[in-house]
Design a protein around this motif. Structure first.
Motif, mmCIF file in Angstrom:
data_model
loop_
_atom_site.group_PDB
_atom_site.id
_atom_site.type_symbol
_atom_site.label_atom_id
_atom_site.label_comp_id
_atom_site.label_asym_id
_atom_site.label_seq_id
_atom_site.Cartn_x
_atom_site.Cartn_y
_atom_site.Cartn_z
ATOM 1 N N THR A 1 10.271 10.704 -16.154
ATOM 2 C CA THR A 1 11.183 10.450 -15.037
ATOM 3 C C THR A 1 10.878 11.351 -13.848
ATOM 4 N N THR A 2 11.661 11.176 -12.787
ATOM 5 C CA THR A 2 11.443 11.907 -11.532
ATOM 6 C C THR A 2 11.622 13.422 -11.709
ATOM 7 N N ARG A 3 10.893 14.197 -10.914
ATOM 8 C CA ARG A 3 11.178 15.633 -10.868
ATOM 9 C C ARG A 3 11.790 16.015 -9.525
ATOM 10 N N SER A 4 11.795 15.069 -8.553
ATOM 11 C CA SER A 4 12.333 15.467 -7.242
ATOM 12 C C SER A 4 13.441 14.575 -6.711
ATOM 13 N N HIS A 5 13.859 13.520 -7.432
ATOM 14 C CA HIS A 5 14.887 12.626 -6.878
ATOM 15 C C HIS A 5 15.967 12.275 -7.905
ATOM 16 N N SER A 6 16.465 13.278 -8.626
ATOM 17 C CA SER A 6 17.503 13.007 -9.623
ATOM 18 C C SER A 6 18.898 13.107 -9.001
ATOM 19 N N VAL B 1 0.825 -1.216 0.000
ATOM 20 C CA VAL B 1 0.000 0.000 0.000
ATOM 21 C C VAL B 1 0.860 1.268 0.000
ATOM 22 N N ASP B 2 0.704 2.076 -1.038
ATOM 23 C CA ASP B 2 1.259 3.433 -1.024
ATOM 24 C C ASP B 2 0.047 4.355 -0.980
ATOM 25 N N PRO B 3 -0.279 4.874 0.217
ATOM 26 C CA PRO B 3 -1.539 5.605 0.374
ATOM 27 C C PRO B 3 -1.577 6.902 -0.417
ATOM 28 N N PHE C 1 1.876 7.802 -11.446
ATOM 29 C CA PHE C 1 1.585 8.753 -12.529
ATOM 30 C C PHE C 1 2.473 8.488 -13.747
ATOM 31 N N LYS C 2 3.731 8.120 -13.509
ATOM 32 C CA LYS C 2 4.633 7.860 -14.636
ATOM 33 C C LYS C 2 4.153 6.642 -15.436
ATOM 34 N N VAL C 3 3.688 5.612 -14.725
ATOM 35 C CA VAL C 3 3.170 4.439 -15.443
ATOM 36 C C VAL C 3 1.877 4.795 -16.184
ATOM 37 N N GLY D 1 5.963 13.656 -10.921
ATOM 38 C CA GLY D 1 6.053 12.983 -9.626
ATOM 39 C C GLY D 1 5.334 11.650 -9.617
ATOM 40 N N GLY D 2 5.858 10.732 -8.781
ATOM 41 C CA GLY D 2 5.128 9.493 -8.503
ATOM 42 C C GLY D 2 5.371 8.379 -9.505
ATOM 43 N N ALA D 3 5.500 7.159 -8.982
ATOM 44 C CA ALA D 3 5.640 5.988 -9.853
ATOM 45 C C ALA D 3 4.304 5.692 -10.543
ATOM 46 N N ASP E 1 1.036 8.447 -3.456
ATOM 47 C CA ASP E 1 2.275 8.448 -4.239
ATOM 48 C C ASP E 1 2.398 9.820 -4.883
ATOM 49 N N GLY E 2 3.593 10.417 -4.716
ATOM 50 C CA GLY E 2 3.785 11.783 -5.222
ATOM 51 C C GLY E 2 3.539 12.805 -4.113
ATOM 52 N N THR E 3 4.005 12.484 -2.909
ATOM 53 C CA THR E 3 3.769 13.402 -1.774
ATOM 54 C C THR E 3 4.452 14.750 -1.979
ATOM 55 N N ALA E 4 5.698 14.728 -2.484
ATOM 56 C CA ALA E 4 6.409 16.002 -2.697
ATOM 57 C C ALA E 4 5.572 16.897 -3.610
HETATM 58 N N1 A3P Z 1 15.738 9.275 -2.957
HETATM 59 C C1 A3P Z 1 14.501 8.995 -2.514
HETATM 60 N N2 A3P Z 1 14.202 9.104 -1.203
HETATM 61 C C2 A3P Z 1 12.960 8.824 -0.756
HETATM 62 N N3 A3P Z 1 11.931 8.441 -1.536
HETATM 63 C C3 A3P Z 1 12.179 8.327 -2.842
HETATM 64 C C4 A3P Z 1 13.472 8.594 -3.405
HETATM 65 N N4 A3P Z 1 13.390 8.400 -4.717
HETATM 66 C C5 A3P Z 1 12.119 8.017 -4.988
HETATM 67 N N5 A3P Z 1 11.397 7.975 -3.863
HETATM 68 C C6 A3P Z 1 9.971 7.645 -3.742
HETATM 69 O O1 A3P Z 1 9.515 7.018 -4.926
HETATM 70 C C7 A3P Z 1 8.273 7.582 -5.354
HETATM 71 C C8 A3P Z 1 8.431 8.134 -6.741
HETATM 72 O O2 A3P Z 1 9.436 9.115 -6.743
HETATM 73 P P1 A3P Z 1 9.573 10.164 -7.907
HETATM 74 O O3 A3P Z 1 8.329 10.975 -7.928
HETATM 75 O O4 A3P Z 1 10.786 10.970 -7.567
HETATM 76 O O5 A3P Z 1 9.739 9.362 -9.163
HETATM 77 C C9 A3P Z 1 7.878 8.638 -4.311
HETATM 78 O O6 A3P Z 1 6.919 8.033 -3.461
HETATM 79 P P2 A3P Z 1 6.037 8.817 -2.341
HETATM 80 O O7 A3P Z 1 5.651 10.131 -2.894
HETATM 81 O O8 A3P Z 1 4.916 7.862 -2.150
HETATM 82 O O9 A3P Z 1 6.894 8.910 -1.120
HETATM 83 C C10 A3P Z 1 9.194 8.948 -3.650
HETATM 84 O O10 A3P Z 1 9.137 9.371 -2.330
#
Ligand code: A3P
Ligand code: MG
Ligand code: MG
Ligand code: MG
Length: 306
Positions: free
Chosen positions: A190-195, A115-117, A219-221, A215-217, A119-122
């Motif tokens: 790809t990611t916007r917050s974890h590159s 469960v990911d309640p 949404f990307k899928v 953001g989020g796995a 996804d895309g919290t940031a």
């Molecule tokens: N370096 C990291 N540290 C913590 N969480 C990460 C991470 N890289 C990816 N994730 C988690 O993977 C999910 C997809 O990341 P991204 O949007 O960057 O592709 C997000 O889930 P959550 O938002 O459910 O925490 C994110 O927090």
């Protein structure tokens, strides 16, 4: 019908109803305006919506399926929830489908629900609410076989908020219209917050015509399923089993593929490490093995090296 349907069908139908309820909770928290943000780590926020949605989902599923193992992103939750958060309904429309033969005899102890309640919290905290999804993944032994991806902020043509996409291997998918990605282009999501630098090196290895940063796995899928992108590339650890279980099942039920960046599937049994150490590579309508080969071997070896 509901009482006699195989347990995997009831778990899917219950997860569809529960994901919708969790989506309502996520909208309500945003409407009230106090997100209650807690930092779990660097770039890893948790909000009141993550906590409340998880309590709703796990309390509801645990009550209905007390012997099924459930693992949620936000850890052990207080399962004493108000009746309004306890979802009892099974999605009747889903239960109209017949159960694929391979899952008919699966027992509750063979399942893990990831469960990911939220996804895309940031992105949720930054106002990019269209990237937010609720993910409920159903694994049988090691394999991701069923998944729900619910979008709380998707506006339906009739004005109703929320859309629920499901997939079950052997049965197919529902809740959306699949669109092939445009020919003659290669769009990466790809990611916007974890590159980081290594991830960027992997992206550079593809002759992409466009790179979408969202953001989020989940949404990307969805972007792969709806033809907005050809591949999802995440060449760094960080994403967890609850991020990929549901998206993998839905994508593969539609004929796509989600693996680590070496082209291997992750295992989703209850004892696995939560972090997807070797990143994520997902595609639909592509030669997946050829995409793996595009990422330089030294980059693949370095991602997730301990
Ligand atoms: N370096 C990291 N540290 C913590 N969480 C990460 C991470 N890289 C990816 N994730 C988690 O993977 C999910 C997809 O990341 P991204 O949007 O960057 O592709 C997000 O889930 P959550 O938002 O459910 O925490 C994110 O927090
Ligand atoms: Mg999180
Ligand atoms: Mg997530
Ligand atoms: Mg989350």
């Amino acid at each position: 019908m509901a009482a006699t349907a195989p347990v995997i069908m009831r778990v899917m139908a219950s997860s569809i109803s529960t994901a919708k309820r969790a989506g309502g909770i996520i909208r309500d928290v945003l409407k009230k305006g106090d997100l209650g943000i807690v930092d779990k780590g660097k770039n890893d926020p948790q909000t009141e919506a993550d906590r409340s949605a998880q309590r709703c989902i796990i309390a509801s599923l645990a009550k209905k399926f007390p012997t099924v193992k459930i693992i949620g992103e936000e850890g052990g939750s207080d399962l004493n929830v108000c009746d309004d958060w306890l979802v009892n309904e099974l999605d009747e429309e889903f239960l109209q489908h017949s159960c694929p033969a391979e899952w008919k005899d699966v027992k509750p102890e063979d399942f893990v629900i990831w469960v990911d309640p939220l996804d895309g919290t940031a992105e949720y905290t930054q106002g990019h609410v269209e990237h937010v999804t609720v993910l409920i993944g159903i694994a049988v032994k090691d394999a991701a076989v069923g998944g729900i991806i619910h979008q709380p902020f998707y506006q339906q043509p009739d004005g109703e908020m929320g859309r629920t996409i499901w997939g079950l291997k052997g049965l197919g998918t529902g809740g959306f219209t699949a669109v092939p990605a445009p020919a003659g282009q290669f769009i990466i999501t790809t990611t916007r917050s974890h590159s980081n630098a290594l991830h960027q090196q992997a992206l550079n290895a593809f002759a992409s015509t466009e790179v979408l940063k969202v953001g989020g796995a989940g949404f990307k899928v969805l972007q792969l399923l709806e033809g907005k992108a050809h591949a999802y590339v995440f060449a760094t650890p960080g994403c967890k089993k609850w991020d990929t279980c549901a998206p993998e099942a839905v994508l593969e039920a539609q004929g796509g593929c989600l693996t680590n960046i070496n082209g291997e599937h992750y295992a989703y049994n209850a004892d696995v490490e939560h972090v997807n150490r070797q990143g994520v590579l997902a595609s639909l309508g592509q030669d997946h093995a050829a995409l793996v080969e595009k990422i330089p071997a030294e980059v693949r070896a370095a991602v997730g090296a301990k």
